[in-house]
Design an enzyme around this catalytic site. Structure first.
Site, mmCIF file in Angstrom:
data_model
loop_
_atom_site.group_PDB
_atom_site.id
_atom_site.type_symbol
_atom_site.label_atom_id
_atom_site.label_comp_id
_atom_site.label_asym_id
_atom_site.label_seq_id
_atom_site.Cartn_x
_atom_site.Cartn_y
_atom_site.Cartn_z
ATOM 1 N N LEU A 113 -19.303 -42.696 -40.794
ATOM 2 C CA LEU A 113 -20.010 -41.451 -41.102
ATOM 3 C C LEU A 113 -20.899 -41.605 -42.332
ATOM 4 C CD1 LEU A 113 -17.002 -38.964 -40.750
ATOM 5 C CD2 LEU A 113 -18.590 -39.683 -38.978
ATOM 6 N N GLY A 114 -20.332 -42.270 -43.344
ATOM 7 C CA GLY A 114 -21.061 -42.393 -44.602
ATOM 8 C C GLY A 114 -20.368 -43.358 -45.527
ATOM 9 N N GLU A 154 -18.727 -38.013 -49.892
ATOM 10 C CA GLU A 154 -19.425 -39.172 -50.477
ATOM 11 C C GLU A 154 -19.888 -38.892 -51.907
ATOM 12 O OE1 GLU A 154 -18.941 -41.768 -48.957
ATOM 13 O OE2 GLU A 154 -18.552 -41.002 -46.955
ATOM 14 N N VAL A 176 -5.453 -38.939 -60.212
ATOM 15 C CA VAL A 176 -5.584 -37.494 -60.413
ATOM 16 C C VAL A 176 -4.174 -36.916 -60.309
ATOM 17 C CG1 VAL A 176 -6.490 -35.361 -59.419
ATOM 18 C CG2 VAL A 176 -7.941 -37.407 -59.490
HETATM 19 N N1 ARG Z 1 -15.213 -42.365 -43.833
HETATM 20 C C1 ARG Z 1 -16.088 -41.884 -44.828
HETATM 21 C C2 ARG Z 1 -15.688 -42.384 -46.204
HETATM 22 O O1 ARG Z 1 -14.578 -42.761 -46.448
HETATM 23 C C3 ARG Z 1 -16.297 -40.378 -44.800
HETATM 24 C C4 ARG Z 1 -15.273 -39.481 -44.241
HETATM 25 C C5 ARG Z 1 -15.797 -38.058 -44.232
HETATM 26 N N2 ARG Z 1 -14.964 -37.106 -43.538
HETATM 27 C C6 ARG Z 1 -15.409 -35.965 -43.002
HETATM 28 N N3 ARG Z 1 -14.608 -35.099 -42.486
HETATM 29 N N4 ARG Z 1 -16.662 -35.644 -42.969
HETATM 30 O O2 ARG Z 1 -16.477 -42.429 -47.135
HETATM 31 ZN ZN ZN Z 2 -14.313 -42.051 -48.568
HETATM 32 CA CA CA Z 3 -2.579 -37.818 -57.224
#
Ligand code: ARG
Ligand code: ZN
Ligand code: CA
Length: 241
Positions: A113-114, A154, A176
């Protein structure tokens, strides 16, 4: 305190077809989500269970769209090796990373995704990358990641946040204190309570892996960790001049 932290955003749209050449409306929809999620004004924040309600953070970041750069390319997937951040590779070079958050919107491929660069890395690759179908809330977007939360996640990394489960078993930390320990990511839309490591997971945290509709908070501890890098001496102090 630092007050509101203003983050001017440069969006690089790198496209190989008209869907990927996302509209200005789609870009603006993403900026709007960031301004809600980083100020706890998102409409779903009231779904946070009472156990965690007192930890919901208004992180006080203000994102503004500064510039959109559009680059046409014959390349249909870009992977995660930062090639999209270089005009020599057919991508688009970073703009003023000391004072601007750079976002590259291009098809990463491989179901990713990113991804983001943590503070302290190379200036030439600083910023975040998200595939167009997971960016913003309108236009060329794809459920269940059509809520703009991939970018929220992100930008959390870009501001120094780790995954909520610490990328390891129960004793691996995210540094955290008010996020409960967990041993692995959660996916989909978990029911509450989801118990791991003998406590209830904060599955609704933006730094978990749940669907966009099922993540709706940063914690106070995450807010402190993010804002600390913008303070004098921090890796992103240059944003505050
Ligand atoms: N897999 C990606 C990361 O770890 C993004 C996950 C985003 N999740 C979402 N529900 N949009 O950076
Ligand atoms: Zn992530
Ligand atoms: Ca924690």
């Amino acid at each position: 305190g630092l007050g509101v932290i203003n983050i001017p955003v440069v969006v690089h749209v790198i496209y190989s077809n008209s869907n990927e050449n996302i509209s200005d409306a789609q870009i603006n929809s993403q900026i709007a989500v960031l301004n809600k999620d980083f100020n706890a004004t998102n409409g779903d924040v009231n779904q946070v269970p009472s156990e965690f309600a007192g930890r919901v953070a208004d992180s006080d970041f203000n994102f503004t769209l500064d510039q959109v750069i559009r680059v046409s390319s014959s390349r249909t997937s870009w992977g995660t090796n930062d090639a999209m951040k270089s005009s020599a590779n057919g991508g688009s070079d970073v703009v003023s990373p000391a004072t601007h958050l750079n976002m590259w919107v291009c098809n990463i491929g491989g179901g990713i995704l990113g991804y983001a660069q943590f503070p302290g890395g190379s200036a030439s690759t600083d910023g975040v990358v998200v595939s167009p179908q997971f960016f913003g809330t309108t236009g060329f977007v794809s459920a269940p990641f059509n809520g703009g939360r991939t970018m929220t996640h992100e930008v959390g990394h870009w501001a120094n946040l780790r995954h909520i489960w610490g990328d390891g078993r129960c004793k691996r930390d995210d540094f955290v204190t008010d996020t409960p320990s967990s041993d692995a990511p959660n996916y989909g839309c978990p029911s509450y309570p989801t118990v791991n490591c003998r406590s209830n997971d904060m599955t609704m945290n933006y730094m978990d892996y749940v669907d966009d509709a099922c993540m709706y908070m940063f914690s106070e501890g995450q807010k402190s960790r993010m804002r600390a890098i913008f303070a004098p001496g921090g890796a992103r102090a240059s944003f505050l001049g």
